[in-house]
Design a protein around this motif. Structure first.
Motif, PDB file in Angstrom:
ATOM      1  N   LYS A 384      19.547  51.495  71.935  1.00 33.81           N
ATOM      2  CA  LYS A 384      20.559  52.108  72.103  1.00 33.81           C
ATOM      3  C   LYS A 384      22.393  50.935  72.256  1.00 33.81           C
ATOM      4  O   LYS A 384      22.872  51.449  71.500  1.00 33.81           O
ATOM      5  CB  LYS A 384      20.942  52.464  73.813  1.00 33.81           C
ATOM      6  N   TYR A 385      22.189  49.745  71.544  1.00 38.95           N
ATOM      7  CA  TYR A 385      23.107  48.790  71.459  1.00 38.95           C
ATOM      8  C   TYR A 385      22.901  48.192  69.971  1.00 38.95           C
ATOM      9  O   TYR A 385      24.586  47.777  69.698  1.00 38.95           O
ATOM     10  CB  TYR A 385      22.721  47.863  72.332  1.00 38.95           C
ATOM     11  N   ALA A 386      21.969  48.476  68.948  1.00 40.11           N
ATOM     12  CA  ALA A 386      22.130  46.994  68.252  1.00 40.11           C
ATOM     13  C   ALA A 386      22.861  48.132  67.064  1.00 40.11           C
ATOM     14  O   ALA A 386      23.673  46.762  66.288  1.00 40.11           O
ATOM     15  CB  ALA A 386      20.722  47.280  67.621  1.00 40.11           C
ATOM     16  N   ASP A 387      22.973  48.907  66.870  1.00 37.33           N
ATOM     17  CA  ASP A 387      23.680  49.647  65.508  1.00 37.33           C
ATOM     18  C   ASP A 387      25.724  49.696  66.098  1.00 37.33           C
ATOM     19  O   ASP A 387      26.115  50.073  65.402  1.00 37.33           O
ATOM     20  CB  ASP A 387      23.255  50.898  65.514  1.00 37.33           C
ATOM     21  N   TRP A 388      25.381  49.678  67.316  1.00 36.28           N
ATOM     22  CA  TRP A 388      27.330  49.645  67.558  1.00 36.28           C
ATOM     23  C   TRP A 388      27.876  48.780  66.931  1.00 36.28           C
ATOM     24  O   TRP A 388      29.440  49.362  65.869  1.00 36.28           O
ATOM     25  CB  TRP A 388      27.225  49.692  69.496  1.00 36.28           C
ATOM     26  N   ALA A 389      28.076  47.914  66.605  1.00 36.79           N
ATOM     27  CA  ALA A 389      29.294  46.718  66.072  1.00 36.79           C
ATOM     28  C   ALA A 389      28.881  47.837  64.476  1.00 36.79           C
ATOM     29  O   ALA A 389      30.006  47.840  64.195  1.00 36.79           O
ATOM     30  CB  ALA A 389      28.780  45.364  65.967  1.00 36.79           C
ATOM     31  N   GLN A 390      27.881  47.930  63.447  1.00 32.78           N
ATOM     32  CA  GLN A 390      27.775  47.896  62.344  1.00 32.78           C
ATOM     33  C   GLN A 390      28.401  50.031  62.150  1.00 32.78           C
ATOM     34  O   GLN A 390      29.191  49.299  61.459  1.00 32.78           O
ATOM     35  CB  GLN A 390      26.286  47.849  61.710  1.00 32.78           C
ATOM     36  N   SER A 391      27.695  49.988  63.511  1.00 30.93           N
ATOM     37  CA  SER A 391      28.331  51.970  62.006  1.00 30.93           C
ATOM     38  C   SER A 391      30.005  52.014  62.611  1.00 30.93           C
ATOM     39  O   SER A 391      30.040  52.390  62.070  1.00 30.93           O
ATOM     40  CB  SER A 391      26.938  52.743  63.651  1.00 30.93           C
ATOM     41  N   ASN A 392      30.640  50.769  64.013  1.00 28.82           N
ATOM     42  CA  ASN A 392      31.521  51.177  64.494  1.00 28.82           C
ATOM     43  C   ASN A 392      32.166  50.750  62.905  1.00 28.82           C
ATOM     44  O   ASN A 392      33.828  51.043  62.250  1.00 28.82           O
ATOM     45  CB  ASN A 392      31.761  51.167  65.580  1.00 28.82           C
ATOM     46  N   MET A 393      32.450  49.661  62.710  1.00 30.15           N
ATOM     47  CA  MET A 393      32.651  49.076  61.483  1.00 30.15           C
ATOM     48  C   MET A 393      32.826  49.292  60.255  1.00 30.15           C
ATOM     49  O   MET A 393      33.928  49.588  59.472  1.00 30.15           O
ATOM     50  CB  MET A 393      32.289  47.482  61.082  1.00 30.15           C
ATOM     51  N   ALA A 394      31.213  50.064  59.682  1.00 27.82           N
ATOM     52  CA  ALA A 394      31.033  50.773  58.471  1.00 27.82           C
ATOM     53  C   ALA A 394      32.132  52.427  58.626  1.00 27.82           C
ATOM     54  O   ALA A 394      32.552  51.941  57.420  1.00 27.82           O
ATOM     55  CB  ALA A 394      29.269  51.733  58.652  1.00 27.82           C
ATOM     56  N   ALA A 395      32.382  52.896  59.799  1.00 24.57           N
ATOM     57  CA  ALA A 395      33.344  53.879  60.076  1.00 24.57           C
ATOM     58  C   ALA A 395      34.598  53.895  60.040  1.00 24.57           C
ATOM     59  O   ALA A 395      35.245  54.404  59.340  1.00 24.57           O
ATOM     60  CB  ALA A 395      33.401  54.409  61.483  1.00 24.57           C
ATOM     61  N   MET A 396      34.399  52.030  59.828  1.00 22.03           N
ATOM     62  CA  MET A 396      36.453  51.837  59.463  1.00 22.03           C
ATOM     63  C   MET A 396      36.496  51.097  58.169  1.00 22.03           C
ATOM     64  O   MET A 396      37.401  51.105  58.314  1.00 22.03           O
ATOM     65  CB  MET A 396      36.833  50.580  60.947  1.00 22.03           C
ATOM     66  N   SER A 397      35.794  51.061  57.071  1.00 22.59           N
ATOM     67  CA  SER A 397      35.767  50.448  56.099  1.00 22.59           C
ATOM     68  C   SER A 397      36.543  50.767  55.301  1.00 22.59           C
ATOM     69  O   SER A 397      36.723  49.873  54.286  1.00 22.59           O
ATOM     70  CB  SER A 397      34.243  50.442  56.004  1.00 22.59           C
ATOM     71  N   HIS A 398      37.426  51.946  55.061  1.00 19.02           N
ATOM     72  CA  HIS A 398      37.967  52.931  54.635  1.00 19.02           C
ATOM     73  C   HIS A 398      39.238  51.661  54.719  1.00 19.02           C
ATOM     74  O   HIS A 398      40.150  52.151  53.867  1.00 19.02           O
ATOM     75  CB  HIS A 398      37.867  53.930  54.699  1.00 19.02           C
ATOM     76  N   LEU A 399      39.786  51.139  55.921  1.00 15.36           N
ATOM     77  CA  LEU A 399      40.740  50.269  55.745  1.00 15.36           C
ATOM     78  C   LEU A 399      40.433  48.973  56.164  1.00 15.36           C
ATOM     79  O   LEU A 399      42.053  48.148  56.545  1.00 15.36           O
ATOM     80  CB  LEU A 399      40.751  51.188  57.618  1.00 15.36           C
ATOM     81  N   ALA A 400      39.856  48.123  55.745  1.00 16.92           N
ATOM     82  CA  ALA A 400      39.261  47.361  55.524  1.00 16.92           C
ATOM     83  C   ALA A 400      39.259  46.906  53.991  1.00 16.92           C
ATOM     84  O   ALA A 400      39.454  46.953  52.943  1.00 16.92           O
ATOM     85  CB  ALA A 400      37.742  46.572  55.931  1.00 16.92           C
TER      86      ALA A 400
END
Length: 446
Positions: A384-400
């Protein structure tokens, strides 16, 4: 005979192996990666013996000093793992404002020693973070907007090289390895046995302010935080921690907490530096509003640790960015909407404007640092929770613009953590000091 230190090495399958392996990870999520042998070193001779064994038997080498490596990148299948957490010595020269410390020395313990003697160092924010990995990866800590990442205060390192040679590195001796030791993180190709540190006078005052806002005001508070980046006094760590509750303040509802320390020479200076928090356009809607109160480092360590519980599982990720609030807010809204229960949290940190840094491997940072700390206590909640950090940072990676090695997730999401020039130079220095690739590198890189 293996030549390894008697009573302090564990081959896979030995009694005590799993306890030794698990003890190298500070939280409950211990990866299913198994070194061939774990060597609990107490001195350079143990390290050299471990290196010799690895070379003789065709193993790679990883190092762990103890601390908050969420990803546990030191655990590698088939490797020789050198646990240097017992190299925890510390010698402080008050007159010269210098210290020589081992990689296993806890940062909070060093800070306590220094405070007693009127000295200071930009140590890490959490108890249990040892200096080894913290300094290698850069080291964002107390008052780092004044003193820079802690690696800038490393003036020398004692290193055991891949061929077992013990050398001292600084800007005049093995300067290239000294350069690499300040920013290479878990990809460093040597074993640090001591850090030589520059120390600073202890600030007379540590003050703080506290403004807590409901999630409903996220657009307003993050837009405001982004807009004042250049105005924040460098003595202030403007950080916002969003979580589904703040137990230290008795709040059980979702809240964005602006609680920021300021180090100054007087209460008046600290209060003045923190006054900017009152400029938030929705400050009057804060659930808690404390413009100023005196505090101290022990209290701050206790507060920090309420978000990092060793009996929980953690999965983290992060990014540096210079994006506008308007561009960041869609991702932030999703982060808040999907956030796991406390102690999971989202950290926003106003870091820039970034000054010119020393020449070192640490070479990627930006105006804003965002980090996600997914957390859960029941192992059944991993899906339920293990992918929360990775998926959200991946979704914003174009801004990183990149990531920080402190809370990396490179094994699952490779990302830029050093400049192209620094990466090329790291490869060159690695080829010179570790031509056979004895030391494991990062778990992922671009």
């Amino acid at each position: 005979m293996s030549g390894l230190p008697a009573g302090r090495h564990f081959f896979r399958g030995d009694d005590g192996y799993e306890a030794a392996r698990s003890a190298t990870v500070w939280h409950a999520r211990v990866p299913e990666r198994y070194p061939e042998v774990i060597v609990q070193a107490v001195d350079a001779d143990d390290i050299i013996a471990g290196l010799h064994y690895a070379k003789s038997n065709g193993h790679n080498v990883s190092i762990v000093s103890g601390g908050h490596s969420f990803a546990a990148s030191h655990l590698r299948d088939g490797a020789v793992l050198l646990d240097v957490s017992r190299l925890n010595h510390a010698t402080i020269d008050v007159e010269k404002s210098r210290a020589v410390v081992g990689p296993g020395k806890g940062g909070s313990l060093l800070m306590a020693d220094l405070q007693e003697q009127g000295l200071f160092f930009p140590g890490g924010h959490c108890k249990g973070v040892c200096l080894g990995g913290y300094l290698l990866q850069g080291g964002y800590g107390w008052n780092s907007r004044i003193y820079g990442p802690a690696c800038e205060s490393v003036i020398g390192v004692d290193v055991v090289t891949a061929d077992g040679e013990q050398i001292h590195c600084n800007e005049d001796n093995h300067a290239d390895l000294y350069w690499a030791a300040r920013g290479a993180g878990s990809g460093f190709f040597g074993v640090v046995t001591s850090y030589h540190l520059k120390l600073y006078p202890r600030p007379a005052v540590c003050g703080t302010s506290a403004y807590l806002y409901p999630f409903e005001l996220a657009d307003e508070v993050y837009t405001w935080a982004r807009s004042i980046g250049a105005e924040v006094d460098p003595r202030v760590e403007l950080q916002a921690v969003a979580s589904r509750g703040e137990p230290t303040m008795g709040i059980e509802s979702p809240v964005i907490s602006f609680a920021s320390p300021a180090f100054a020479d007087s209460e008046e200076e600290a209060e003045k530096a923190l006054a900017i928090f009152g400029s938030c356009p929705v400050a009057d809607k804060a659930l808690v509003k404390i413009p100023y109160m005196p505090t101290d480092l022990p209290t701050w360590y206790d507060i920090a640790m309420t978000h990092y519980l060793s009996d929980h599982y953690y999965a983290v990720d992060n990014m540096w960015t210079s994006a506008s609030a308007a561009d960041l807010l869609p991702g932030i809204r999703n982060i808040l909407d999907t956030m796991p229960p406390h102690p999971a949290h989202f950290l926003w940190l106003n870091w820039g404007p970034v000054p010119r840094r020393q020449d070192m491997a640490y070479s990627v940072e930006d105006d804003i640092y965002l980090a996600l700390y997914g957390s859960w206590k029941d192992p059944a909640d991993e899906a339920k929770y293990a992918d929360w950090a990775q998926s959200n940072m991946a979704a914003m990676s174009h801004l990183a613009s990149g990531i920080q090695l402190a809370d990396e997730n490179l094994g699952r999401r490779p990302a830029r953590f050093a400049s192209d020039e620094a990466m090329a130079r790291l490869d060159e220095v690695r080829a010179a000091y570790d031509p056979d690739g004895l030391f494991n590198s990062w778990m992922g890189r671009l």
